[in-house]
Design an enzyme around this catalytic site. Structure first.
Site, PDB file in Angstrom:
ATOM      1  N   ARG A  28       2.412  -6.359   9.335  1.00  0.00           N
ATOM      2  CA  ARG A  28       1.678  -5.221   9.915  1.00  0.00           C
ATOM      3  C   ARG A  28       2.211  -4.844  11.292  1.00  0.00           C
ATOM      4  NH1 ARG A  28      -4.229  -7.046   7.542  1.00  0.00           N
ATOM      5  NH2 ARG A  28      -4.262  -5.660   5.732  1.00  0.00           N
ATOM      6  N   GLU A  55      -9.764 -11.059  -7.635  1.00  0.00           N
ATOM      7  CA  GLU A  55      -8.852  -9.915  -7.507  1.00  0.00           C
ATOM      8  C   GLU A  55      -7.686 -10.018  -8.489  1.00  0.00           C
ATOM      9  OE1 GLU A  55      -9.805  -9.113  -2.750  1.00  0.00           O
ATOM     10  OE2 GLU A  55      -7.786  -9.702  -3.350  1.00  0.00           O
ATOM     11  N   ARG A 114      -2.062 -14.304   4.569  1.00  0.00           N
ATOM     12  CA  ARG A 114      -2.796 -13.640   5.664  1.00  0.00           C
ATOM     13  C   ARG A 114      -2.013 -13.771   6.982  1.00  0.00           C
ATOM     14  NH1 ARG A 114      -7.002 -10.166   4.389  1.00  0.00           N
ATOM     15  NH2 ARG A 114      -7.442 -10.347   6.609  1.00  0.00           N
ATOM     16  N   LYS A 153       0.820  -1.224   0.000  1.00  0.00           N
ATOM     17  CA  LYS A 153       0.000   0.000   0.000  1.00  0.00           C
ATOM     18  C   LYS A 153       0.856   1.279   0.000  1.00  0.00           C
ATOM     19  CE  LYS A 153      -3.977  -2.239   2.218  1.00  0.00           C
ATOM     20  NZ  LYS A 153      -4.960  -2.177   3.336  1.00  0.00           N
ATOM     21  N   TYR A 156     -12.297  -2.171  -3.976  1.00  0.00           N
ATOM     22  CA  TYR A 156     -12.820  -2.266  -2.610  1.00  0.00           C
ATOM     23  C   TYR A 156     -14.350  -2.181  -2.574  1.00  0.00           C
ATOM     24  CZ  TYR A 156      -8.238  -2.213  -0.305  1.00  0.00           C
ATOM     25  OH  TYR A 156      -6.988  -2.542   0.150  1.00  0.00           O
ATOM     26  N   PHE A 205     -15.512   3.582   6.675  1.00  0.00           N
ATOM     27  CA  PHE A 205     -14.151   3.978   6.300  1.00  0.00           C
ATOM     28  C   PHE A 205     -13.924   3.948   4.798  1.00  0.00           C
ATOM     29  CE2 PHE A 205     -14.010  -0.570   7.507  1.00  0.00           C
ATOM     30  CZ  PHE A 205     -13.526  -1.137   6.334  1.00  0.00           C
ATOM     31  N   HIS A 218      -2.272  -5.443   1.484  1.00  0.00           N
ATOM     32  CA  HIS A 218      -3.558  -6.115   1.258  1.00  0.00           C
ATOM     33  C   HIS A 218      -3.271  -7.566   0.919  1.00  0.00           C
ATOM     34  CE1 HIS A 218      -7.481  -7.200  -0.438  1.00  0.00           C
ATOM     35  NE2 HIS A 218      -6.782  -7.824  -1.371  1.00  0.00           N
ATOM     36  N   ASN A 246      -2.068   0.220   6.691  1.00  0.00           N
ATOM     37  CA  ASN A 246      -1.526  -1.013   7.275  1.00  0.00           C
ATOM     38  C   ASN A 246      -0.666  -1.806   6.288  1.00  0.00           C
ATOM     39  OD1 ASN A 246      -3.596  -1.935   5.692  1.00  0.00           O
ATOM     40  ND2 ASN A 246      -4.777  -2.864   7.352  1.00  0.00           N
ATOM     41  N   THR A 292      -5.558  -6.956  10.775  1.00  0.00           N
ATOM     42  CA  THR A 292      -5.863  -5.677  10.114  1.00  0.00           C
ATOM     43  C   THR A 292      -5.335  -4.498  10.931  1.00  0.00           C
ATOM     44  OG1 THR A 292      -7.881  -6.702   9.275  1.00  0.00           O
ATOM     45  CG2 THR A 292      -7.727  -4.292   9.127  1.00  0.00           C
TER      46      THR A 292
HETATM   47  P1  ADP Z   1      -7.941  -6.728   5.678  1.00  0.00           P
HETATM   48  O1  ADP Z   1      -7.106  -5.800   4.810  1.00  0.00           O
HETATM   49  O2  ADP Z   1      -7.183  -7.207   6.874  1.00  0.00           O
HETATM   50  O3  ADP Z   1      -8.567  -7.856   4.889  1.00  0.00           O
HETATM   51  P2  ADP Z   1     -10.590  -5.470   5.690  1.00  0.00           P
HETATM   52  O4  ADP Z   1     -10.852  -6.239   4.426  1.00  0.00           O
HETATM   53  O5  ADP Z   1     -11.565  -5.593   6.794  1.00  0.00           O
HETATM   54  O6  ADP Z   1      -9.138  -5.845   6.284  1.00  0.00           O
HETATM   55  O7  ADP Z   1     -10.455  -3.921   5.355  1.00  0.00           O
HETATM   56  C1  ADP Z   1      -9.834  -3.483   4.164  1.00  0.00           C
HETATM   57  C2  ADP Z   1      -8.932  -2.328   4.502  1.00  0.00           C
HETATM   58  O8  ADP Z   1      -9.721  -1.226   4.935  1.00  0.00           O
HETATM   59  C3  ADP Z   1      -7.946  -2.567   5.636  1.00  0.00           C
HETATM   60  O9  ADP Z   1      -6.781  -3.269   5.259  1.00  0.00           O
HETATM   61  C4  ADP Z   1      -7.638  -1.141   6.063  1.00  0.00           C
HETATM   62  O10 ADP Z   1      -6.727  -0.502   5.158  1.00  0.00           O
HETATM   63  C5  ADP Z   1      -9.002  -0.492   5.928  1.00  0.00           C
HETATM   64  N1  ADP Z   1      -9.769  -0.567   7.193  1.00  0.00           N
HETATM   65  C6  ADP Z   1     -10.345  -1.655   7.749  1.00  0.00           C
HETATM   66  N2  ADP Z   1     -10.966  -1.364   8.902  1.00  0.00           N
HETATM   67  C7  ADP Z   1     -10.786  -0.036   9.098  1.00  0.00           C
HETATM   68  C8  ADP Z   1     -11.167   0.888  10.117  1.00  0.00           C
HETATM   69  N3  ADP Z   1     -11.894   0.492  11.175  1.00  0.00           N
HETATM   70  N4  ADP Z   1     -10.789   2.179   9.987  1.00  0.00           N
HETATM   71  C9  ADP Z   1     -10.059   2.597   8.908  1.00  0.00           C
HETATM   72  N5  ADP Z   1      -9.667   1.785   7.915  1.00  0.00           N
HETATM   73  C10 ADP Z   1     -10.012   0.483   8.005  1.00  0.00           C
HETATM   74 MG    MG Z   2      -9.950  -7.726   3.325  1.00  0.00          MG
END
Ligand code: ADP
Ligand code: MG
Length: 140
Positions: free
Chosen positions: A104, A128, A87, A11, A51, A59, A117, A114, A93
């Protein structure tokens, strides 16, 4: 478990800090092989499409703004159990919850910025990968 593929994205917070090599080292050290890779800058439409599953989340707009704020590195990773392995090496996350040694935990700035992805299922990985790469770009 058969060899499978997953989509990884480094990212903008990580490209900005010049730590893509450190992140790729973590992926390769976990047994994952980069079989496709490119550095791009997403348009708003591309980030929104990628997304799309999060469109209703509070968010979403911030996430799209963040993911278009700088270049990203998209990769297809291959290996045994690649979706789960990736993962695991990514970590939770929220970096505050991520296990020691994960990407992370070591590199993420916060729950949004973070650093990486990773696809969360084999089905989403296939979708994807085809969203981000042409078949001819999967070079092994
Ligand atoms: P992951 O990337 O671990 O699969 P998610 O799919 O739930 O997590 O979320 C996608 C992305 O959205 C996260 O990697 C992060 O960049 C952002 N994100 C997730 N939850 C939050 C939150 N509570 N506040 C701000 N950004 C968030
Ligand atoms: Mg995700």
């Amino acid at each position: 478990m058969a060899v499978e593929r997953t989509l990884s994205i480094i990212k903008p917070d990580a490209t900005e800090r010049n730590i893509t090599g450190k992140i790729i080292d973590k992926l390769e050290s976990a047994g994952l092989r980069v079989v496709a890779q490119k550095r791009v800058r997403w348009s708003q439409a591309e980030a929104e499409a990628f997304y799309g599953v999060h469109r209703e989340r509070p968010f979403f707009n911030d996430l799209v703004a963040f993911m278009t704020s700088g270049p990203i590195v998209m990769q297809v990773l291959e290996g045994e159990n690649a979706v789960a392995t990736n993962r695991e090496v990514m970590g939770a996350t929220n970096p505050a919850d991520a296990a020691a040694g994960t990407i992370r935990k070591e590199y993420a700035v916060n729950i949004e910025a973070n650093s990486v992805h990773g696809s969360d299922s084999a089905e989403n990985a296939a979708a994807e990968i085809s969203m981000c790469f042409a078949d001819s770009e999967l070079v092994g």
